[in-house]
Design a protein around this motif. Structure first.
Motif, PDB file in Angstrom:
ATOM      1  N   LYS A   1       0.851  -0.289  -3.018  1.00 40.96           N
ATOM      2  CA  LYS A   1       2.120   0.257  -2.525  1.00 40.96           C
ATOM      3  C   LYS A   1       3.151   0.408  -3.634  1.00 40.96           C
ATOM      4  O   LYS A   1       4.201   1.030  -3.441  1.00 40.96           O
ATOM      5  CB  LYS A   1       2.698  -0.657  -1.431  1.00 40.96           C
TER       6      LYS A   1
ATOM      7  N   ARG B   1       4.951  -2.035  -4.659  1.00 35.87           N
ATOM      8  CA  ARG B   1       6.116  -2.799  -4.210  1.00 35.87           C
ATOM      9  C   ARG B   1       6.699  -3.586  -5.368  1.00 35.87           C
ATOM     10  O   ARG B   1       6.000  -4.338  -6.016  1.00 35.87           O
ATOM     11  CB  ARG B   1       5.715  -3.786  -3.106  1.00 35.87           C
TER      12      ARG B   1
ATOM     13  N   SER C   1       3.265  -1.316   6.369  1.00 36.74           N
ATOM     14  CA  SER C   1       3.085   0.107   6.615  1.00 36.74           C
ATOM     15  C   SER C   1       2.381   0.736   5.406  1.00 36.74           C
ATOM     16  O   SER C   1       2.610   0.336   4.267  1.00 36.74           O
ATOM     17  CB  SER C   1       4.433   0.763   6.882  1.00 36.74           C
TER      18      SER C   1
ATOM     19  N   ASN D   1       2.412   3.120   3.277  1.00 31.26           N
ATOM     20  CA  ASN D   1       3.108   4.116   2.461  1.00 31.26           C
ATOM     21  C   ASN D   1       3.441   3.503   1.110  1.00 31.26           C
ATOM     22  O   ASN D   1       3.611   2.292   1.013  1.00 31.26           O
ATOM     23  CB  ASN D   1       4.412   4.539   3.155  1.00 31.26           C
TER      24      ASN D   1
ATOM     25  N   SER E   1       7.331   5.468   6.653  1.00 33.75           N
ATOM     26  CA  SER E   1       6.081   4.979   7.219  1.00 33.75           C
ATOM     27  C   SER E   1       5.232   6.128   7.745  1.00 33.75           C
ATOM     28  O   SER E   1       5.741   7.075   8.338  1.00 33.75           O
ATOM     29  CB  SER E   1       6.385   4.008   8.363  1.00 33.75           C
TER      30      SER E   1
ATOM     31  N   GLU F   1       8.170   1.332  13.571  1.00 32.21           N
ATOM     32  CA  GLU F   1       7.608   0.007  13.305  1.00 32.21           C
ATOM     33  C   GLU F   1       7.938  -0.977  14.424  1.00 32.21           C
ATOM     34  O   GLU F   1       8.876  -0.765  15.203  1.00 32.21           O
ATOM     35  CB  GLU F   1       8.148  -0.548  11.991  1.00 32.21           C
TER      36      GLU F   1
END
Ligand code: TXA
Ligand code: MG
Length: 321
Positions: free
Chosen positions: A56, A58, A144, A146, A152, A181
């Motif tokens: 992701k 992140r 999620s 993405n 999402s 979500e």
């Protein structure tokens, strides 16, 4: 980042079996839930969970929602007070995520909780999601599906746009019916809404018979625990980017800096992320001071450094809990 082939799986017995096999081997599989597509990994497997953050992109380790197929399994992972049990019995399966105290012996990667003593649990209503969880035989961590910072995905094609080449498979179950979500609720010390979502507060209040309070006054600054300045703080003082330890310090090593424990002797950032919280907890039990070797500030190293900086941040005056 290396590109990996991303299989497209169909919503049939063969696709479910393949998804389960991949998940059991530590792979990442995007799958539909009734809310949005999730990027799933075996929640017991440190390395698989660490790979979610990498795929992701992140920049920090937010805790992840753990998906289960039944309430009995959920109760082995977290402690349900009577209110939590009531809400779970009423709203599960469905778009409600409960943040609960983690069972001490819960066989979950510490990374799913981002080192916190809580775990977010959800029993999805999607039949396909439940079949994959059952076939895998493990709880599945899934944010999620993405890339970080993007919206999402509610269709397999959205997932493919964002994550092709970064994950092993996408299970195509068509569009997600809810498209929003799950609602995230903490039940300790009153009902606190951590994120509005697919289940309305009114519906929760009607069943709970008590008010749900918003966790934050300012929605632009969500206070999920992973975002608080010094949330996961070990007891020990941390000193970062240390090439070596002082005599009274434990050394958390990385790469060639061996240390008392080493996040990854080969300098692999995915392995380092997978080991981060477990190693910190272990050294925290035996030492009052921990020096941490320098971690490269790219890829998952950024999230590792973000978390280390929070752990090393000056403590607020009332941080006893
Ligand atoms: O509908 C959904 O909830 C979807 C599907 C895939 O299940 N999942 C999802 O996950 O939206 P994600 O990672 O995008 O959002 C999870 C949120 C994060 O904001 C995180 O901070 C919060 O849940 N969260 C997870 N564990 C938590 C915990 N232990 N305490 C507080 N917040 C937590
Ligand atoms: Mg998300």
């Amino acid at each position: 980042m290396e590109t990996i082939p991303t299989e497209r799986l169909s919503a049939n017995g063969e696709g479910i079996a393949r998804a389960a096999l991949l998940l059991r081997s530590g792979a990442l599989v995007a799958l539909p839930t009734e809310t949005v597509y999730g990027l799933a990994a075996d929640a017991k497997n440190d390395r698989a969970v660490a790979r979610i953050f990498e795929a992701k992109g992140r920049p920090r380790f937010n805790p992840l929602i753990v998906h289960v197929a039944d309430l009995e399994t959920a109760q082995t992972l977290a402690r349900f007070d009577p209110m939590a049990l009531r809400l779970a019995e009423h709203f599960w399966p469905g778009p409600l995520t409960l943040v609960l105290p983690r069972q001490e012996a819960a066989p979950l990667s510490p990374l799913v909780s981002a080192g916190n003593p809580t775990v977010a649990l959800r029993l999805p209503a999607s039949a396909l999601a439940k079949q994959v969880i059952r076939a895998t035989g493990r709880p599945l961590a899934a944010p999620s599906a993405n890339p970080s910072g993007q919206i999402s995905p509610t269709e397999a094609a959205h997932v493919a746009q964002g994550l092709t080449g970064r994950i092993e498979a996408i299970l195509d179950g068509g569009p997600c019916p809810v498209g929003l979500e799950s609602t995230i609720l903490a039940t300790e010390s009153g009902l606190r809404l951590l994120r509005p979502g697919g289940l309305s507060t009114e519906e929760i209040e009607a069943v709970a018979g008590q008010p749900v309070t918003a966790q934050t006054a300012d929605p632009s600054r969500p206070e999920a625990p992973g975002q608080l300045a010094s949330h996961y703080a070990p007891q020990a003082r941390l000193r970062l980017a240390a090439p070596q330890a002082a005599p009274d310090e434990a050394l958390l090593g990385f790469g060639p800096i061996q240390g008392d424990l080493n996040l990854s002797t080969s300098g692999d950032l995915i392995e380092a992320a997978a080991n981060l919280f477990g190693h910190l907890h272990r050294l925290d039990r035996t030492h009052k001071k921990i020096a941490v070797a320098p971690i490269p500030d790219h890829g998952l190293g950024r999230a590792i450094n973000d978390r280390l900086e929070r752990a090393a941040a000056p403590r607020p005056p009332h941080s006893g809990t």
